[in-house]
Design an enzyme around this catalytic site. Structure first.
Site, PDB file in Angstrom:
ATOM      1  N   HIS A   1      17.430  15.076  12.612  1.00 34.93           N
ATOM      2  CA  HIS A   1      16.947  16.353  13.125  1.00 34.93           C
ATOM      3  C   HIS A   1      15.638  16.699  12.435  1.00 34.93           C
ATOM      4  CE1 HIS A   1      20.013  18.226  15.569  1.00 34.93           C
ATOM      5  NE2 HIS A   1      20.927  17.717  14.780  1.00 34.93           N
TER       6      HIS A   1
ATOM      7  N   GLU B   1      19.201  33.115   5.700  1.00 39.60           N
ATOM      8  CA  GLU B   1      19.317  32.865   7.143  1.00 39.60           C
ATOM      9  C   GLU B   1      20.290  33.871   7.763  1.00 39.60           C
ATOM     10  OE1 GLU B   1      20.512  28.840   7.829  1.00 39.60           O
ATOM     11  OE2 GLU B   1      19.253  28.050   6.225  1.00 39.60           O
TER      12      GLU B   1
END
Ligand SMILES: [Fe+2]
Length: 435
Positions: free
Chosen positions: A294, A336
């Site tokens: 990724h 986050e």
């Protein structure tokens, strides 16, 4: 010369372009030629300047707008503190991973009174940090009320319902899967044409969002500039009873209000770089790996600011070979905060991260796929697969520690007490020492 001339029935047309110099007038010949503040503005209007940056900010960052209006903003009585609005007293800085069940809709509160602060850091007074809010509004704002935040630009992620936002510069109709950015100081009122609405808000205490640089991606990709939409000028020239308008002002996270005898929505024309805008997340051009691994989730950045990035996880194809396809386990110097507009987020298949809910993985809080997602991903046949179909997860990612309010921890009653226990404690050991 003016480039735009839209009359009232066309109020939902938009001006396209991110960071573009826009101008719009609802009546021909409203915008002056040459002088921005002529001795006698056309049509008997007042010229007023709205500054979104210091006057001396570099050209690449300088955001100013001239408005031509029936009466200046200054024509109001003093702002008084509204004690009915609860200002969070404490932001708890805790390293615990947090996840919330879907926040309740509210069928009574209007926009102003539906704002609940979930978290934040820093201070609007010193223009540092940010605030994270949940709104759940069930009623349109009363017709003669307006709101603005002096604390910073608000990025609104609509999760449910539709917002019809009448701003000083024109109207924005914002639906689920769209975002709106409402800059500091710009007044607006919110109608709910389809009933209750709910969503998430990131408020930047400093600066403004920009599009991320594209580097080797090239000249197009991610959020394309032309897909950002600013309103066209649209004004109300009705006369109102003395003191019949109320303007709310979120100022250092307190709520103030003032009365005035004229509408704030009397801007007949405007030009500049400081304006509200909206963006349809469905227009995001998603970039990903076509070999293995990724890329970092920064590849999904829609808008960026040194205080926080706005990142989305749209429907996309995964084709990587020999790759654990959900996001890797990690610890991050960034905090986050995640929300889910609709559908199911591909990294959390256990059912605990639901649309209208949220999670917060603060600075260096370890996290990653839950045990269920790990099991499935480890055994998956790595054919090309489309993930996130019908889904839109997003993240507010900040280098700052995000404190959480009493509302977030207790009063909303949505914190999942077993988040860690159910997500990662069940992870099984697979290690085998080589013979
Ligand atoms: Fe993460």
């Amino acid at each position: 010369m003016p480039v735009t001339n839209f009359s009232f029935p066309d109020k939902y047309q938009y001006l396209n372009g991110f960071g573009s110099y826009h101008e719009s007038e609802a009546i021909p010949d409203t915008l002056p030629i040459g002088a921005n503040s002529p001795q006698r503005p056309n049509h008997g209007l007042y010229a007023e300047k709205l500054s979104g940056t210091s006057f001396t900010a570099p050209r690449s960052e300088n955001l100013q707008t001239w408005v031509y209006r029936i009466l200046p903003s200054a024509a109001h009585l003093p702002f008084e503190l509204d004690t009915s609005y609860e200002t969070p007293k404490t932001l708890h800085q805790i390293p615990r991973q947090l996840r919330w069940d879907p926040f309740d809709l509210d069928d009574k509160a209007d926009w102003v009174h539906s704002l609940k602060q979930l978290g934040g850091v820093g201070s609007p007074a010193t223009k540092t940090g940010l605030g994270i809010f949940i709104y759940a509004a069930g009623a349109s704002m009363p017709p003669q009320q307006a709101f603005h935040s002096s604390d910073g630009d608000m990025l609104v992620v609509v999760q449910h319902g539709v917002l019809d936002i009448q701003t000083e510069l024109g109207h924005l109709l914002v639906r689920p899967n769209e975002i709106a950015v409402l800059p500091r100081g710009i007044k607006y009122r919110v109608d709910l044409p389809s009933g209750p609405s709910r969503g998430y808000i990131l408020e930047l205490h400093a600066g403004h969002f920009k599009l991320p640089e594209l580097g080797p991606i090239g000249s197009n990709g991610l959020a394309n500039a032309r897909d950002f939409q600013a309103p066209v000028a649209c004004f109300d020239d009705a006369e109102y009873a003395p003191g019949s308008w109320t303007v709310f002002n979120k100022y250092d996270n307190q709520m103030f209000s003032a009365t005035q005898s004229h509408t704030p929505f009397d801007v007949v024309g405007w030009h500049g770089l400081y304006y509200p805008y909206k963006y349809d997340l469905g227009r995001f051009n998603t970039i990903g790996s076509t070999s293995f691994d990724h890329p970092d989730p920064s590849i999904f950045t829609v808008l960026t600011n040194p205080t926080a990035d706005f990142v989305i996880f749209p429907p996309r194809w995964l084709v990587q070979e020999d790759t654990f396809r959900p996001p890797w386990y990690h610890r991050n110097t960034m905090s986050e905060f995640m929300g889910l507009v609709m559908g199911e987020y591909d990294a959390k298949t256990g059912g605990g991260f639901r649309a209208a809910g949220a999670s917060l993985h603060n600075v260096m809080s370890a996290h990653g796929p839950d045990a269920d997602a790990h099991e499935k991903a480890s055994a998956a046949d790595l054919k090309p697969v489309k993930v996130g179909e019908g889904s839109m997860a997003f993240m507010f990612e900040s280098p700052l520690m995000i404190g959480v309010t009493d509302w977030a921890l207790e009063l909303c009653r949505k914190v999942q007490p077993k988040y860690n226990a159910e997500s990662w404690v069940p992870l099984k050991r697979h290690f085998k020492r080589p013979e």
